[in-house]
Design an enzyme around this catalytic site. Structure first.
Site, PDB file in Angstrom:
ATOM      1  N   LYS A 103       0.851  -1.194   0.000  1.00  0.00           N
ATOM      2  CA  LYS A 103       0.000   0.000   0.000  1.00  0.00           C
ATOM      3  C   LYS A 103       0.888   1.246   0.000  1.00  0.00           C
ATOM      4  O   LYS A 103       1.936   1.276   0.649  1.00  0.00           O
ATOM      5  CB  LYS A 103      -0.906  -0.007   1.236  1.00  0.00           C
ATOM      6  CG  LYS A 103      -1.985   1.083   1.227  1.00  0.00           C
ATOM      7  CD  LYS A 103      -2.912   0.941   2.443  1.00  0.00           C
ATOM      8  CE  LYS A 103      -3.988   2.014   2.458  1.00  0.00           C
ATOM      9  NZ  LYS A 103      -4.905   1.877   3.614  1.00  0.00           N
ATOM     10  N   SER A 141      -9.785   2.021   2.634  1.00  0.00           N
ATOM     11  CA  SER A 141      -8.864   2.739   1.796  1.00  0.00           C
ATOM     12  C   SER A 141      -7.846   1.862   1.079  1.00  0.00           C
ATOM     13  O   SER A 141      -7.221   2.311   0.114  1.00  0.00           O
ATOM     14  CB  SER A 141      -8.112   3.769   2.646  1.00  0.00           C
ATOM     15  OG  SER A 141      -7.308   3.117   3.604  1.00  0.00           O
ATOM     16  N   SER A 166     -10.034  -0.352   6.860  1.00  0.00           N
ATOM     17  CA  SER A 166      -9.436  -0.162   5.541  1.00  0.00           C
ATOM     18  C   SER A 166      -8.763  -1.385   4.927  1.00  0.00           C
ATOM     19  O   SER A 166      -8.423  -1.367   3.743  1.00  0.00           O
ATOM     20  CB  SER A 166      -8.415   0.986   5.592  1.00  0.00           C
ATOM     21  OG  SER A 166      -9.086   2.211   5.610  1.00  0.00           O
TER      22      SER A 166
END
Ligand SMILES: [Mg+2]
Ligand SMILES: [Zn+2]
Lengths: 478, 89, 487
Positions: C78, C153, C177
């Protein structure tokens, strides 16, 4: 004009002399090339996290003990949020709700009187970086080397009533920091700084007046000037029918004036909240005790003892007590009990201080041990050597690393204080100088000096001049 | 509850364009109305002494990063320093 | 079956037994990226040095050197996890060109294990969002229906696993997330116990809630990954110094004796019927295989979203204050003085959602409001934690839906922050209480066979219990069918 008094509270920031910074492993050092003592952590790079230096906690607790504080063995850190280019994370990790130390006090001595100043709190926090300005350049330059240098902030109660008290308080704080060896207190390096809160009120009034905070006070003498200026400004304002408004002012030491920085309306909102990157600080009770035991007799206590028990003047007592090396030598020397505290104090403040200043050496680093100094001064007090001979011995101790007894012997500096010998000498000299004897008896008293001088000359300077004078006087008046 | 959005933006060093101001204000008010619905708990927050923080040993380590590496991402540098608009007159 | 369709566990065996090479595996994944990335948009940055990392692993194997079981496995990270020399943008204009000079602790562990970093995954800007639509970079599409969001996210991380563009990925989870996009993309996602994985190098959103965790095709995959990334880190003061078990070695697959708590508050009005039903079906399957079911109550759940938005925004407003155009990142072009530079830089560099959260956080901390919001939220947080603690005295795990509904359409919720926030309703409590939780697929929606997700929650540092339960379920359903057929 009414009779006013000032009410002053001080916030002292002292940089701690740890090896590493408060939240990272960078070296805690001064004066190195810009942005070379930084790492991603103290630069506030995204994703970095703080780890708290244990020495910082220990040093703050030591200061807490020195200032008679309650130590909060369980406490936390908070973020103080504000934007400025010298603060890379845009928040300072500090302590808000629960400081490491609180509710203490400090005894200071002003004009021979003892006074107690309350200490509200001592907390730990990080220093910010530095902004460099240059006329030739349209911007400002940011050097982050100082970011994360550990600080303790010592906040006093508004107990200070004069600039002399403020000075005594600051000087005492500084000497304690040096005594317990947690800060270098180098003013020129900015390692100790203070903010000043000043208000004035009519003498005897119960309520405090409106206070102003003064920032940018970079020296203790500046603090004293700033306090005096600010109190005067407020009094004049009140006397002319005006009102003091609560504000933050900037002290300009060069101009000797303060200027409005921000008023209460645009006061900063720091939005303090608990630092989520750090857990609760929990200090072992045993450790707190051990730190307390490590605190030596502090300078303010020494001043009080020197004045009350050893008969020194406050000025001399303070001069000795506030310097770690001087008071160490003084204490060791008086403990030997060979000579009076007064002569030790005189020597430390005169000859020894001069030597120290001239050479830049601490007296602790020289061959002059307490034992040697006591031996030397005992001889002076006994009268077995003269004061000028003692100065010579002192120099030889320092240059040749020898004991005073050996030096006195080698140099033949012993004074002759043998009364039988000196009486015979005086008798001979008086017999040889009948005219002078007659002069004296006719009222020309300066003949005495001449006769003593002749005795000294005959003894090749070794006769004890005090005893000779006594004997000659006695013989002349008989 | 009405929120002084301009004051909050200023504290946050943000500037909201005029045409977006109304939407922001409404969104914020809705959010605040939502977060407002918290129960009263008459208790104090206490420090958690059961999970004490391990402190770091006071040891300086030689810098692993060169100055150039550390300021490589800075928008404006000069003479090894970060450059900002003048902070004093 | 293509290599990219296999699990990390299977590929690990193949690499060890020389059934394939790390370079071949990377080639297969790269080919897949070439074929589908323009439809999915999972990556922000591809790693140029992936190939040489794979070659190094192959050389180690050829030399007969001992390698980590995850060596050679392609992993996507990420884009809020710092990677030395590899752009780390947080999908923000603010950090569009930011290249960290250091590795996050997890990135270093991944590199040390010889995993091959394929690149950096798209996300909601600074991890603020639930659909990856707030990314400044581009949209990420749900591989099962590219009209839908992948969740967020960690949308890029979840979509990449479901699309076969990486074998495993790392995400971060502040309010759901990892788990919410895992559910919406039909993959397995683990949000570890707060303090079990170092946060050093994770660009902070809400420090007291953030936690890095793995995503993969199977429980075994996340177990292997979690064992790699967990452990005490002296660089993170909130990292817990305890012994962490080898989760894969101790993994069991039986539901026998498992005590499952089912909290009624998670099956209320706002949750779609098909989502609820699929979780009930999964629980019944476990019960039929030896688990016992107990209805429990977590009454403070109704305050979870409020509590979460106060605490998370407060911390975010402070954490994101450092982006000021001085040390790194974006700086506005023209400005008049310091304050103007700050305001222009931050207004131009941050997107609207980030600004909203910063302002909410500033508001709840500002003078006069702190006690009414932040302090109150911290008290509710403690209450929520206490309720979980009590619950775990009578059950091993708690089972809930991960999300209120299947993936929604791109653009459907973006104009309505509150509606968007509600998609975290089942996940935020876990962050508030600092617990571990896993999301796994538990059925399909009637709409285009979109994945539905089930969440298991365990007590602190009970990742083994948690993953054993998840593994039992995975075995009962015969494994999860993760790779999208829709692309
Ligand atoms: Mg301070
Ligand atoms: Zn540093």
């Amino acid at each position: 004009m009414k009779d006013y008094e000032m009410v002053v509270g001080l916030e002292v920031h002292a940089e701690l002399n740890t090896e590493s910074k408060i939240y990272c492993n960078c070296r805690n050092a001064f004066g190195l090339e810009v942005n070379t003592q930084v790492c991603p952590i103290c630069m506030g790079m995204p994703g970095t996290l703080p780890t708290l230096n244990e020495k910082v906690v220990e040093y703050a607790i030591k200061m807490g003990h020195a200032l008679n504080c309650k130590i909060n063995s369980v406490c936390k850190q908070d973020r103080k949020n504000y934007f400025y280019p010298d603060l890379p994370k845009a928040y300072q990790i500090s302590q808000a709700e629960v400081p490491l130390c609180e509710n203490g006090h400090l005894d200071i001595m002003v004009d021979g009187e003892e006074k107690t100043i309350g200490v509200t709190r001592i907390h730990i926090e990080e220093d910010a970086g530095k902004l460099l300005h240059d006329e030739s350049f349209s911007g400002s330059l940011v050097d982050l080397n100082r970011c994360g240098v550990p600080l303790i902030e010592i906040v006093s109660e508004p107990d200070i009533r004069s600039s002399a008290e403020a000075k005594a308080y600051l000087d005492t704080i500084k000497s304690i920091l040096q005594y317990i060896n947690i800060s270098d207190c180098k003013m020129q390096e900015g390692s100790i700084r203070c903010d000043v809160n000043v208000s004035v009120r009519e003498k005897g009034a119960a309520e405090f007046g409106t206070r102003c905070e003064m920032k940018n006070v970079n020296s203790f003498s500046g603090a004293v000037r700033g306090i005096e200026y600010e109190a005067k400004r407020q009094i004049e304002l009140l006397e002319s029918g005006g009102k003091v408004i609560q504000e933050t002012r900037r002290w300009d030491d060069a101009k000797g004036m303060s200027f409005t920085m921000r008023t209460k309306e645009d006061a900063q909102d720091y939005r303090y909240f608990p630092e989520p990157d750090l857990l609760t600080i929990v200090v072992d009770e045993e450790k707190i005790k051990a730190l307390k035991a490590s605190i030596p007799e502090l300078p303010n206590k020494k001043v009080s003892r020197y004045v009350k028990q050893l008969g020194l003047s406050q000025i001399d007592a303070t001069l000795i007590a506030e310097a770690v090396d001087k008071s160490k030598l003084f204490d060791e020397c008086t403990a030997l009990g060979k000579c009076s505290p007064k002569i030790i104090s005189n020597w430390i403040l005169a000859d020894i201080s001069k030597y120290s200043n001239d050479t830049g050496k601490s007296i602790i680093e020289t061959p002059l041990t307490a034992q040697r100094l006591a031996d030397l001064l005992a001889e002076v007090e006994k009268g077995s050597i003269s004061n000028s001979a003692a100065k010579k011995v002192f120099e030889i101790i320092l240059s040749d690393d020898k004991d005073p007894a050996d030096i006195i012997k080698e140099q033949g500096l012993v004074q002759n204080s043998d009364t039988g010998f000196l009486e015979q000498l005086a008798k001979d000299i008086l017999a040889e100088n009948e005219k002078s004897v007659a002069d004296y008896k006719n009222g020309k008293t300066n003949a005495l000096g001449y006769l003593v001088g002749q005795c000294m000359k005959a003894s090749k300077g070794k006769a004890n001049p005090g005893i000779v004078k006594e004997i000659v006087t006695k013989m002349l008046t008989e | 509850m009405s929120i002084d959005i301009k004051h909050i933006a200023k504290l946050s060093r943000l500037r909201i364009e005029d045409e977006k101001l109304e939407k922001f204000e409404k969104d914020m008010e809705n959010i605040v109305a939502m977060v407002d619905k918290l129960p009263e708990i008459s208790d104090e927050l206490t420090l958690d002494a059961s999970n004490p923080m391990k402190l770091r040993e006071d040891k300086a380590v030689p810098n692993k990063f060169t100055r150039d590496e550390l300021i490589a991402n800075a928008p404006k540098v000069q003479a090894g320093c970060l450059v900002v608009p003048k902070t004093v007159e | 079956m293509k290599l990219y369709e296999k699990t990390a566990f299977e590929l690990s065996q193949m690499l060890k037994n020389k059934k394939c090479s790390a370079v071949e595996l990377l080639g297969d994944v790269n080919e897949r990226i070439n074929n589908v990335e323009d439809k999915v948009g999972a990556y922000v940055t591809l790693n140029e040095s992936a190939k040489s990392q794979a070659e190094a692993v192959d050389k180690a194997i050829a030399d007969g050197r001992e390698i980590h079981p995850l060596a050679g496995i392609p992993i996507g990270i990420k884009d809020n996890i710092s990677t030395k020399g590899l752009r780390t943008t947080c999908s923000s204009k603010m950090l569009e060109n930011y290249v960290p000079p250091f590795n996050a602790t997890v990135a270093q562990k991944v590199a040390d294990a010889g995993m091959v970093i394929t690149g950096k995954m798209n996300m909601d800007e600074f991890a603020m969002g639930s659909s990856t639509e707030t990314s400044y970079m581009h949209l990420t599409h749900n591989p099962h229906d590219t009209d839908c969001v992948p969740g967020g996210s960690s949308g890029g991380s979840a979509a990449a696993v479901a699309a076969g563009e990486a074998i495993v990925t790392l995400g971060s989870d502040t309010g759901g997330s990892i788990r919410q996009p895992a559910a919406l993309c039909g993959v397995v996602g683990l949000k570890p116990t707060y303090g079990s994985v170092s946060r050093y190098g994770l660009v902070a959103f809400a420090s007291s809630l953030d936690q890095i965790g793995p995503m993969g095709k199977s429980v075994k995959d996340v177990a292997m990954m979690q064992s790699l990334i967990s452990g005490h880190d002296a660089m993170d003061a909130t990292s817990k110094d305890i012994a962490y078990p080898d989760l894969l070695a101790n993994l069991t697959d039986s539901a026998k004796g498992l005590k499952i708590g089912v909290p009624k508050e998670y099956f209320g009005e706002g949750i779609d019927d098909e989502e609820k039903q699929s979780v009930y079906n999964a629980i019944k399957l476990l019960e039929a295989n030896g688990a016992s079911i107990k209805e429990i109550s977590l009454p403070s759940t109704e305050y979870a979203i409020n509590t979460y938005y106060i605490i998370a925004s407060a911390e975010a407003s402070s954490n994101l204050a450092r982006f000021d155009g001085v040390k790194y990142g974006y700086r506005a072009k023209d400005y008049d003085g310091l304050t103007d530079m700050y305001e222009k830089t931050r207004s131009e560099g941050f997107g609207d959602e980030v600004k909203r959260r910063i302002m909410l956080g500033t508001f709840v901390l500002s003078s006069g409001f702190y006690d009414a919001y932040y302090k109150k939220a911290k008290l509710v947080q403690r209450k929520i934690s206490q309720e979980f603690s009590e619950a775990f005295s009578e059950c091993d795990i708690i089972a809930t839906p991960t999300v209120p509904s299947r993936a929604f359409k791109i653009g459907e919720n973006i104009g309505d922050p509150l509606k968007m926030y509600y998609s975290d309703v089942c996940t935020v409590t876990v962050n508030i209480a600092g617990l571990p939780a896993v999301s796994m697929p538990c059925g399909k929606s009637s709409y285009k066979n979109m994945p539905l997700g089930m969440q298991f929650i365990a007590d602190k540092f009970k990742e083994q219990t948690l993953l054993n339960a998840a593994n039992a379920y995975e075995n009962l359903v015969g494994g999860f069918d993760v790779i999208s057929k829709a692309l």
